[in-house]
Design an enzyme around this catalytic site. Structure first.
Site, PDB file in Angstrom:
ATOM      1  N   CYS A  56       0.839  -1.197   0.000  1.00 45.07           N
ATOM      2  CA  CYS A  56       0.000   0.000   0.000  1.00 45.07           C
ATOM      3  C   CYS A  56       0.878   1.253   0.000  1.00 45.07           C
ATOM      4  CB  CYS A  56      -0.904  -0.004   1.236  1.00 45.07           C
ATOM      5  SG  CYS A  56      -2.037   1.393   1.268  1.00 45.07           S
ATOM      6  N   CYS A  60       0.399   4.816   6.965  1.00 43.29           N
ATOM      7  CA  CYS A  60      -0.247   4.653   8.285  1.00 43.29           C
ATOM      8  C   CYS A  60       0.712   3.926   9.242  1.00 43.29           C
ATOM      9  CB  CYS A  60      -1.557   3.892   8.133  1.00 43.29           C
ATOM     10  SG  CYS A  60      -2.602   4.557   6.803  1.00 43.29           S
ATOM     11  N   CYS A  63       0.349   0.145  10.382  1.00 43.84           N
ATOM     12  CA  CYS A  63      -0.139  -0.872   9.436  1.00 43.84           C
ATOM     13  C   CYS A  63       0.951  -1.768   8.865  1.00 43.84           C
ATOM     14  CB  CYS A  63      -0.903  -0.190   8.300  1.00 43.84           C
ATOM     15  SG  CYS A  63      -1.745  -1.395   7.247  1.00 43.84           S
ATOM     16  N   CYS A 100     -16.737  -8.981   5.616  1.00 38.88           N
ATOM     17  CA  CYS A 100     -16.064  -7.697   5.390  1.00 38.88           C
ATOM     18  C   CYS A 100     -14.786  -7.911   4.585  1.00 38.88           C
ATOM     19  CB  CYS A 100     -15.668  -7.058   6.712  1.00 38.88           C
ATOM     20  SG  CYS A 100     -17.030  -6.824   7.824  1.00 38.88           S
ATOM     21  N   CYS A 131     -19.691  -5.866   3.668  1.00 41.43           N
ATOM     22  CA  CYS A 131     -18.964  -4.661   4.075  1.00 41.43           C
ATOM     23  C   CYS A 131     -17.662  -4.662   3.284  1.00 41.43           C
ATOM     24  CB  CYS A 131     -18.672  -4.716   5.572  1.00 41.43           C
ATOM     25  SG  CYS A 131     -17.662  -3.340   6.166  1.00 41.43           S
ATOM     26  N   CYS A 191     -19.479   2.534   8.726  1.00 40.92           N
ATOM     27  CA  CYS A 191     -18.716   1.868   9.795  1.00 40.92           C
ATOM     28  C   CYS A 191     -17.454   2.685   9.988  1.00 40.92           C
ATOM     29  CB  CYS A 191     -18.388   0.439   9.378  1.00 40.92           C
ATOM     30  SG  CYS A 191     -17.301  -0.410  10.549  1.00 40.92           S
ATOM     31  N   ARG A 263     -18.125  -1.909  18.068  1.00 38.68           N
ATOM     32  CA  ARG A 263     -17.454  -3.167  17.710  1.00 38.68           C
ATOM     33  C   ARG A 263     -16.127  -3.321  18.445  1.00 38.68           C
ATOM     34  NH1 ARG A 263     -18.135  -6.687  13.567  1.00 38.68           N
ATOM     35  NH2 ARG A 263     -19.769  -5.329  12.755  1.00 38.68           N
TER      36      ARG A 263
END
Ligand code: SAM
Ligand code: DTB
Ligand code: SF4
Length: 330
Positions: A56, A60, A63, A100, A131, A191, A263
Site C-alpha cells: 500500500c 499509516c 499498518c 467484510c 462490508c 462503519c 465493535r
C-alpha cells in the site's frame, strides 16, 4: 436509522467528564443506555478477509501493509472471486452474518471496483450482509457500491484530528471525513471508528469520539481497535493502553452513540476473556469472528464460542435492517 433523541453537539469537556467518572458509575450508565437500545446478551459477528494484501502506498504508522514499512508481509494480488466466495461460505457456516472485505489501497480504481462489485454481489447471493474497506472513495464510486447492494463501508477516523499527523501523513483527517460523507450520501451504512494504544492521550480518545458522535448521523457501526503491534511499523513499541482505559473508551462510545453497534475489533488476541467481558458490559455488541483479521491473528472460533457460553451471550442470527434495529426498551 432513526436518530431521534440522540445528540450531535457534545463538547469535549462533557466527554472528558464521562471518561473521569468512577469506573462503576461509567459502566452502569453505559449498560443502562445499552439496554434501552439493544438486547444486552446479543453480539453481532462479522468475518474479515483481506482481498488485496500489502504494497500500500500510504504511510499509516500502525499498518503491516504499508509499502513504506519493512514488515516481511508477502504482497498478494486481488483474490479471485471463487476464493472470496469460498471464504464467505466458510464464515457463514460458522455463524457469521456479515462478510467484510478489505483491500490495501489508497483508493480503488474504477477497474478495481468492477471486481469488488462482483464480490459484493456473490456474497449477497449467499444471504450475508456485505462490508468493504477499500480506502478513499469518490461520490460516484460510493454510488456504484450502493447500486451493487453494499450494506456497510468501513473507513476509520483512526484517531483525533489533533493526534492524526503523528500517525499518517499521506492523507488528511479531512480526506477521511470527505469519504465518509460520500458513503453517507450514497445511502450506505457507515462503519467508522479508530485505534487505541498508539500513544494518544485520554483527551485524544475523547476528541476522536467527539468527531464521530457529532457527525450529522452517527455511524451505524463504530469499531474500537486496540493497536496490534506489528514489528517493522513505526508504532511497534508504542506505549500500551491500560485495559481499563480501553473499557472506559467503549463505555463512552456507547453513551455518545446509543443506537450504534460498538465493535470490539482488533486486539482481542492480546486481551483476557475477563477484559473482553468488561467490554461487553460497557456496551460493545459486535466483533470480528474467525481466526484471522486482515493480516494478523484473531482468537479461534471455538475459543469465542466457549466465551459466549460462559457469558450467556448469543450471536445475532439474522441481519437486521439498519432502520429497524432498535429494540427492547427494557
Ligand atoms: N486501506 C484501507 C484503509 O486504510 O481505509 C482499508 C484497510 S485498513 C487495514 C482498515 C483499518 O484497519 C484501518 O483504518 C485501521 O483502523 C485498522 N488497522 C489496520 N492495522 C491495524 C493494527 N495493526 N492494529 C489495529 N487496527 C489496525
Ligand atoms: C477495523 O476497524 N478493524 C478491522 C476492519 N476495520 C477492517 C481491521 C483490523 C486490522 C488489524 C490488523 C491486521 O490484521 O492487519
Ligand atoms: Fe494502506 Fe489502509 Fe494500511 Fe493505511 S491502513 S497503509 S491505507 S492498507
Amino acid at each position: 436509522m432513526s436518530d431521534a433523541g440522540t445528540r450531535h453537539d457534545w463538547a469535549i469537556e462533557e466527554i472528558e467528564a464521562l471518561f473521569a467518572l468512577p469506573f462503576n458509575d461509567l459502566l452502569f450508565r453505559a449498560q443502562t443506555v445499552h439496554r434501552e437500545h439493544f438486547d444486552p446478551n446479543q453480539v453481532q459477528v462479522s468475518t474479515l478477509l483481506s482481498i488485496k494484501t500489502g504494497a500500500c502506498p500510504e504511510d499509516c504508522g500502525y499498518c503491516s501493509q504499508s509499502a513504506r514499512h519493512d514488515t516481511g508481509l508477502e504482497r498478494e494480488r486481488l483474490l479471485p472471486l471463487d476464493e472470496v466466495v469460498a471464504a464467505a461460505e466458510a464464515a457463514r457456516a460458522k455463524g457469521s452474518t456479515r462478510f467484510c472485505m478489505g483491500a490495501a489501497w489508497r483508493n480503488p480504481t474504477d477497474r478495481n471496483l468492477d471486481r469488488v462489485v462482483e464480490m459484493i454481489e456473490a456474497v449477497r447471493g449467499l444471504g450475508m450482509e456485505t462490508c468493504v474497506t477499500l480506502g478513499m472513495l469518490s461520490g460516484a464510486q460510493a454510488a456504484r457500491l450502493k447500486s451493487a447492494g453494499l450494506d456497510y463501508y468501513n473507513h476509520n477516523l483512526d484517531t483525533s484530528p489533533e493526534f492524526y499527523g503523528n500517525v499518517i501523513t499521506t492523507r488528511t483527517f479531512q480526506d477521511r471525513l470527505d469519504t465518509l460523507a460520500h458513503v453517507r450520501d450514497a445511502g450506505i451504512n457507515v462503519c467508522s471508528g479508530g485505534i487505541l494504544g498508539m500513544g494518544e492521550s485520554r483527551r485524544d480518545r475523547a476528541s476522536m469520539l467527539q468527531s464521530l458522535a457529532n457527525m450529522p448521523q452517527h455511524p451505524e457501526s463504530v469499531p474500537i481497535n486496540m493497536l496490534v503491534q506489528v514489528e517493522g511499523t513505526p508504532l511497534h513499541g508504542a506505549e500500551e493502553i491500560d485495559g481499563l482505559d480501553f473499557v472506559r473508551t467503549i463505555a463512552v462510545a456507547r453513551i455518545l452513540m446509543p443506537a450504534s453497534y460498538v465493535r470490539l475489533s482488533a486486539g482481542r488476541s492480546e486481551m483476557s476473556d475477563e477484559l473482553q467481558a468488561l467490554c461487553f458490559l460497557a456496551g460493545a455488541n459486535s466483533m470480528f469472528y474467525g481466526e484471522r483479521l486482515l493480516t494478523t491473528d484473531n482468537p479461534a472460533a471455538d475459543h469465542d464460542q466457549a466465551l459466549f457460553t460462559r457469558l450467556g451471550l448469543t450471536m445475532e442470527s439474522r441481519p437486521l435492517e439498519a432502520d429497524s434495529k432498535a429494540c427492547c426498551g427494557s
